[in-house]
Design a protein around this motif. Structure first.
Motif, PDB file in Angstrom:
ATOM      1  N   ARG A 211       5.897  90.147 -52.662  1.00 50.57           N
ATOM      2  CA  ARG A 211       6.257  88.804 -53.106  1.00 50.57           C
ATOM      3  C   ARG A 211       5.996  87.783 -52.006  1.00 50.57           C
ATOM      4  N   GLY A 212       5.477  86.635 -52.421  1.00 50.54           N
ATOM      5  CA  GLY A 212       5.265  85.565 -51.471  1.00 50.54           C
ATOM      6  C   GLY A 212       4.641  84.372 -52.145  1.00 50.54           C
ATOM      7  N   SER A 213       4.387  83.343 -51.371  1.00 52.06           N
ATOM      8  CA  SER A 213       3.680  82.178 -51.889  1.00 52.06           C
ATOM      9  C   SER A 213       2.231  82.539 -52.149  1.00 52.06           C
ATOM     10  N   ALA A 214       1.511  81.653 -52.818  1.00 47.93           N
ATOM     11  CA  ALA A 214       0.080  81.892 -53.042  1.00 47.93           C
ATOM     12  C   ALA A 214      -0.646  82.030 -51.708  1.00 47.93           C
ATOM     13  N   THR A 215      -0.298  81.189 -50.728  1.00 50.68           N
ATOM     14  CA  THR A 215      -0.913  81.293 -49.396  1.00 50.68           C
ATOM     15  C   THR A 215      -0.597  82.630 -48.751  1.00 50.68           C
ATOM     16  N   ASP A 216       0.680  83.068 -48.849  1.00 52.99           N
ATOM     17  CA  ASP A 216       1.072  84.360 -48.282  1.00 52.99           C
ATOM     18  C   ASP A 216       0.208  85.486 -48.839  1.00 52.99           C
ATOM     19  N   LEU A 217       0.057  85.510 -50.168  1.00 53.71           N
ATOM     20  CA  LEU A 217      -0.671  86.606 -50.818  1.00 53.71           C
ATOM     21  C   LEU A 217      -2.153  86.551 -50.501  1.00 53.71           C
ATOM     22  N   TYR A 218      -2.698  85.355 -50.464  1.00 54.04           N
ATOM     23  CA  TYR A 218      -4.108  85.151 -50.112  1.00 54.04           C
ATOM     24  C   TYR A 218      -4.383  85.683 -48.712  1.00 54.04           C
ATOM     25  N   ARG A 225      -2.096  88.069 -42.809  1.00 59.79           N
ATOM     26  CA  ARG A 225      -0.637  88.019 -42.826  1.00 59.79           C
ATOM     27  C   ARG A 225      -0.145  89.442 -43.062  1.00 59.79           C
ATOM     28  N   PRO A 226       0.602  90.013 -42.117  1.00 58.77           N
ATOM     29  CA  PRO A 226       1.037  91.399 -42.277  1.00 58.77           C
ATOM     30  C   PRO A 226       2.051  91.554 -43.398  1.00 58.77           C
ATOM     31  N   ALA A 227       2.020  92.730 -44.008  1.00 55.97           N
ATOM     32  CA  ALA A 227       2.958  93.005 -45.096  1.00 55.97           C
ATOM     33  C   ALA A 227       4.400  92.855 -44.629  1.00 55.97           C
ATOM     34  N   ALA A 228       4.661  93.135 -43.361  1.00 53.81           N
ATOM     35  CA  ALA A 228       6.025  93.043 -42.830  1.00 53.81           C
ATOM     36  C   ALA A 228       6.595  91.634 -42.906  1.00 53.81           C
TER      37      ALA A 228
END
Length: 248
Positions: A211-218, A225-228
């Motif tokens: 789960r995250g923002s669109a930027t996080d997932l991109y 961006r690490p999964a952690a």
């Protein structure tokens, strides 16, 4: 809705301008935290060379692979910034003067036309802009519409990267699912014995959820961006498999 050709070009224009500003501020000898073997000078040269390669493919209506060729890359920050701006201006001029349905060679999934290159260069520039900003310890912000399109561009093209990333072929399973859950849209990836597939979805059960923002997932998909740093629910071993074998 997918970004239109005009929206792709407009977003690319903005990303090039953003990268040019970063290029003028960054030390070309500085390491890039998100690409540990690269300096920022190498990174900026890579992006500028990619812009010039795409320009040539679209301008010449290439129907088969064209070698990128050697491109002299300046090393002084101010000079690199001007060089990037010049290449970006030429790329955008060629794209905007070309019908998006014009048939040209591409290496990935989806359409085989000029619009593919507008989309590819948008995300090439955006991801590497985030890389360059990491050398300045700046925030990595991406417009939501660009990030959403970028998630799908990554998933569209990933199967075709096996020519230089053969480990992508190891993304197989027996029906396990990975859900990329954003605030507005989510994507469900299903691993099967013969490969994997993806689809847009709403709320869905999955073997593992990120789960995250669109930027996080991109940026997660691109290994920036690490999964952690994201919210994870479910089978971490499946997530580890995806991260290892989707790295390109």
């Amino acid at each position: 809705m997918p970004l239109s050709y005009q929206e792709l070009c407009a977003a690319l224009d903005g990303e090039i301008a953003h990268l040019v500003k970063v290029a003028a501020a960054v030390d070309p000898h500085a390491p890039v935290p998100t690409c540990p073997t690269w300096t920022t000078g190498y990174l900026l040269g890579h992006v500028g060379g990619s812009h010039r390669w795409a320009t040539r493919i679209v301008q010449e209506r290439a129907q088969s692979f064209l070698r990128p060729g050697d491109v002299p890359v300046p090393r002084e920050p101010a000079t690199v910034a001007a060089w990037l701006a010049d290449g970006g201006t030429e790329l955008l001029a060629v794209l905007r003067a070309t019908d998006p349905d014009t048939a040209v060679w591409t290496w990935g999934g989806g359409t085989r036309d000029a619009s593919w290159w507008a989309r590819r260069q948008l995300h090439e520039t955006t991801v590497h802009r985030a890389d360059a900003e990491s050398a300045l310890d700046s925030a990595w912000l991406v417009e939501d519409a660009v990030a959403v399109d970028g998630v799908e561009e990554f998933l569209d093209n990933l199967p075709f990267t096996r020519i230089w990333a053969p480990h992508v072929d190891e993304l197989r399973g027996t029906g396990e699912t990975l859900l990329l859950a954003g605030p507005e849209v989510s994507w469900l990836i299903t691993l099967a014995p013969d490969g994997w597939r993806w689809e847009r979805t709403g709320a869905a059960a999955a073997t593992v959820t990120v789960r995250g923002s669109a930027t996080d997932l991109y940026l997660f998909l691109w290994g920036r961006r690490p999964a952690a740093d994201l919210a994870i629910e479910g089978d971490s071993a499946l997530l580890d498999l995806w991260v290892r074998h989707s790295a390109i």
